[in-house]
Design a protein around this motif. Structure first.
Motif, PDB file in Angstrom:
ATOM      1  N   TRP A 103       6.435   9.700  13.802  1.00  0.00           N
ATOM      2  CA  TRP A 103       7.664  10.085  13.110  1.00  0.00           C
ATOM      3  C   TRP A 103       8.571   8.874  12.906  1.00  0.00           C
ATOM      4  N   VAL A 104       8.633   7.974  13.881  1.00  0.00           N
ATOM      5  CA  VAL A 104       9.428   6.752  13.719  1.00  0.00           C
ATOM      6  C   VAL A 104       8.892   5.938  12.545  1.00  0.00           C
ATOM      7  N   GLY A 105       7.579   5.917  12.375  1.00  0.00           N
ATOM      8  CA  GLY A 105       6.991   5.245  11.208  1.00  0.00           C
ATOM      9  C   GLY A 105       7.451   5.882   9.909  1.00  0.00           C
ATOM     10  N   LEU A 106       7.522   7.203   9.884  1.00  0.00           N
ATOM     11  CA  LEU A 106       8.015   7.899   8.701  1.00  0.00           C
ATOM     12  C   LEU A 106       9.493   7.582   8.459  1.00  0.00           C
ATOM     13  N   LEU A 107      10.263   7.472   9.532  1.00  0.00           N
ATOM     14  CA  LEU A 107      11.675   7.094   9.415  1.00  0.00           C
ATOM     15  C   LEU A 107      11.817   5.689   8.832  1.00  0.00           C
ATOM     16  N   LEU A 108      10.963   4.775   9.270  1.00  0.00           N
ATOM     17  CA  LEU A 108      11.012   3.410   8.738  1.00  0.00           C
ATOM     18  C   LEU A 108      10.664   3.382   7.256  1.00  0.00           C
ATOM     19  N   ILE A 109       9.718   4.220   6.839  1.00  0.00           N
ATOM     20  CA  ILE A 109       9.401   4.310   5.409  1.00  0.00           C
ATOM     21  C   ILE A 109      10.600   4.861   4.642  1.00  0.00           C
ATOM     22  N   TYR A 110      11.293   5.825   5.232  1.00  0.00           N
ATOM     23  CA  TYR A 110      12.478   6.409   4.600  1.00  0.00           C
ATOM     24  C   TYR A 110      13.569   5.354   4.381  1.00  0.00           C
ATOM     25  N   LEU A 111      13.645   4.393   5.295  1.00  0.00           N
ATOM     26  CA  LEU A 111      14.686   3.367   5.209  1.00  0.00           C
ATOM     27  C   LEU A 111      14.391   2.280   4.181  1.00  0.00           C
ATOM     28  N   ILE A 112      13.169   2.234   3.667  1.00  0.00           N
ATOM     29  CA  ILE A 112      12.822   1.251   2.634  1.00  0.00           C
ATOM     30  C   ILE A 112      13.353   1.777   1.304  1.00  0.00           C
ATOM     31  N   PRO A 113      14.265   1.039   0.654  1.00  0.00           N
ATOM     32  CA  PRO A 113      14.885   1.574  -0.560  1.00  0.00           C
ATOM     33  C   PRO A 113      13.925   1.720  -1.746  1.00  0.00           C
ATOM     34  N   ALA A 114      12.859   0.951  -1.789  1.00  0.00           N
ATOM     35  CA  ALA A 114      11.951   1.009  -2.933  1.00  0.00           C
ATOM     36  C   ALA A 114      11.041   2.236  -2.893  1.00  0.00           C
ATOM     37  N   ILE A 115      10.938   2.860  -1.737  1.00  0.00           N
ATOM     38  CA  ILE A 115      10.056   4.023  -1.587  1.00  0.00           C
ATOM     39  C   ILE A 115      10.919   5.262  -1.481  1.00  0.00           C
ATOM     40  N   LYS A 116      10.608   6.246  -2.298  1.00  0.00           N
ATOM     41  CA  LYS A 116      11.392   7.469  -2.330  1.00  0.00           C
ATOM     42  C   LYS A 116      10.728   8.546  -1.478  1.00  0.00           C
ATOM     43  N   ILE A 117      11.494   9.067  -0.551  1.00  0.00           N
ATOM     44  CA  ILE A 117      11.046  10.190   0.264  1.00  0.00           C
ATOM     45  C   ILE A 117      12.252  11.098   0.472  1.00  0.00           C
ATOM     46  N   ASN A 118      12.030  12.368   0.376  1.00  0.00           N
ATOM     47  CA  ASN A 118      13.095  13.346   0.506  1.00  0.00           C
ATOM     48  C   ASN A 118      13.535  13.452   1.960  1.00  0.00           C
ATOM     49  N   TYR A 119      14.824  13.537   2.195  1.00  0.00           N
ATOM     50  CA  TYR A 119      15.314  13.637   3.570  1.00  0.00           C
ATOM     51  C   TYR A 119      14.947  14.986   4.196  1.00  0.00           C
ATOM     52  N   TRP A 120      14.635  15.983   3.381  1.00  0.00           N
ATOM     53  CA  TRP A 120      14.190  17.263   3.928  1.00  0.00           C
ATOM     54  C   TRP A 120      12.829  17.113   4.611  1.00  0.00           C
ATOM     55  N   ILE A 121      11.976  16.292   4.032  1.00  0.00           N
ATOM     56  CA  ILE A 121      10.675  16.024   4.658  1.00  0.00           C
ATOM     57  C   ILE A 121      10.898  15.347   6.009  1.00  0.00           C
ATOM     58  N   LEU A 122      11.807  14.405   6.035  1.00  0.00           N
ATOM     59  CA  LEU A 122      12.114  13.697   7.270  1.00  0.00           C
ATOM     60  C   LEU A 122      12.658  14.667   8.325  1.00  0.00           C
ATOM     61  N   GLY A 123      13.564  15.541   7.943  1.00  0.00           N
ATOM     62  CA  GLY A 123      14.128  16.509   8.883  1.00  0.00           C
ATOM     63  C   GLY A 123      13.104  17.524   9.368  1.00  0.00           C
ATOM     64  N   LEU A 124      12.282  18.014   8.447  1.00  0.00           N
ATOM     65  CA  LEU A 124      11.254  18.979   8.827  1.00  0.00           C
ATOM     66  C   LEU A 124      10.235  18.355   9.776  1.00  0.00           C
ATOM     67  N   THR A 125       9.820  17.149   9.492  1.00  0.00           N
ATOM     68  CA  THR A 125       8.843  16.496  10.365  1.00  0.00           C
ATOM     69  C   THR A 125       9.463  16.167  11.726  1.00  0.00           C
ATOM     70  N   LEU A 126      10.774  15.860  11.768  1.00  0.00           N
ATOM     71  CA  LEU A 126      11.440  15.655  13.063  1.00  0.00           C
ATOM     72  C   LEU A 126      11.440  16.953  13.860  1.00  0.00           C
ATOM     73  N   PHE A 127      11.764  18.050  13.214  1.00  0.00           N
ATOM     74  CA  PHE A 127      11.761  19.358  13.874  1.00  0.00           C
ATOM     75  C   PHE A 127      10.367  19.680  14.417  1.00  0.00           C
ATOM     76  N   LEU A 128       9.346  19.471  13.609  1.00  0.00           N
ATOM     77  CA  LEU A 128       7.975  19.731  14.048  1.00  0.00           C
ATOM     78  C   LEU A 128       7.548  18.788  15.165  1.00  0.00           C
TER      79      LEU A 128
END
Length: 141
Positions: free
Chosen positions: A8-33
């Motif tokens: 999940w931390v790896g997914l968070l790091l991808i989220y922080l890269i501005p050139a790559i688009k990822i929805n924050y809902w995916i990040l929140g759902l994966t954190l919950f899971l």
């Protein structure tokens, strides 16, 4: 085995890269899971012990064995809950070695189930990484 939190931390790091688009809902759902998976990782061996006829002492032995086993990698994590449940059941009911062994096997099966669950979840996160990072696709709900 800290697979899901590290993934999940790896997914968070991808989220922080501005050139790559990822929805924050995916990040929140994966954190919950991830939180659910981590909690179940500690609960399933105890539930396995209880399901196979272990007493509350066997459940406590499983939990204590799991914690102690963390200090003896790599096999302590697997052997600790088994030995903890077995020893606690023998202390509680010293005449029933078969019952203690059955509870210890339940603890081991619970550990296998939680490990399998963690592996599947990490593959799910790997799939998300692949779609987002390598294919550079935006994931939306």
């Amino acid at each position: 085995m800290p697979g899901p939190p590290v993934s999940w931390v790896g997914l968070l790091l991808i989220y922080l890269i501005p050139a790559i688009k990822i929805n924050y809902w995916i990040l929140g759902l994966t954190l919950f899971l991830t939180i659910i998976i981590v909690v179940l990782d500690y609960v399933l061996p105890s539930k396995g012990t209880k399901h196979f006829g272990g007493s509350k002492y066997g459940v406590w032995g499983t939990n204590i064995g799991l914690i102690i086993g963390l200090f003896f990698p790599p096999f302590g994590f697997v052997i600790g809950p088994f030995l903890g449940a077995f020893a606690a059941e023998l202390i509680y009911n010293s005449k029933d070695a078969n019952g203690a062994l059955k509870a210890a096997i339940g603890s081991f099966l619970g550990l296998l189930a939680s490990s399998f669950m963690k592996i599947l979840f990490c593959f799910l996160l790997l799939g998300i990484y692949f779609v987002v990072f390598f294919l550079n696709l935006e994931i939306w709900f």
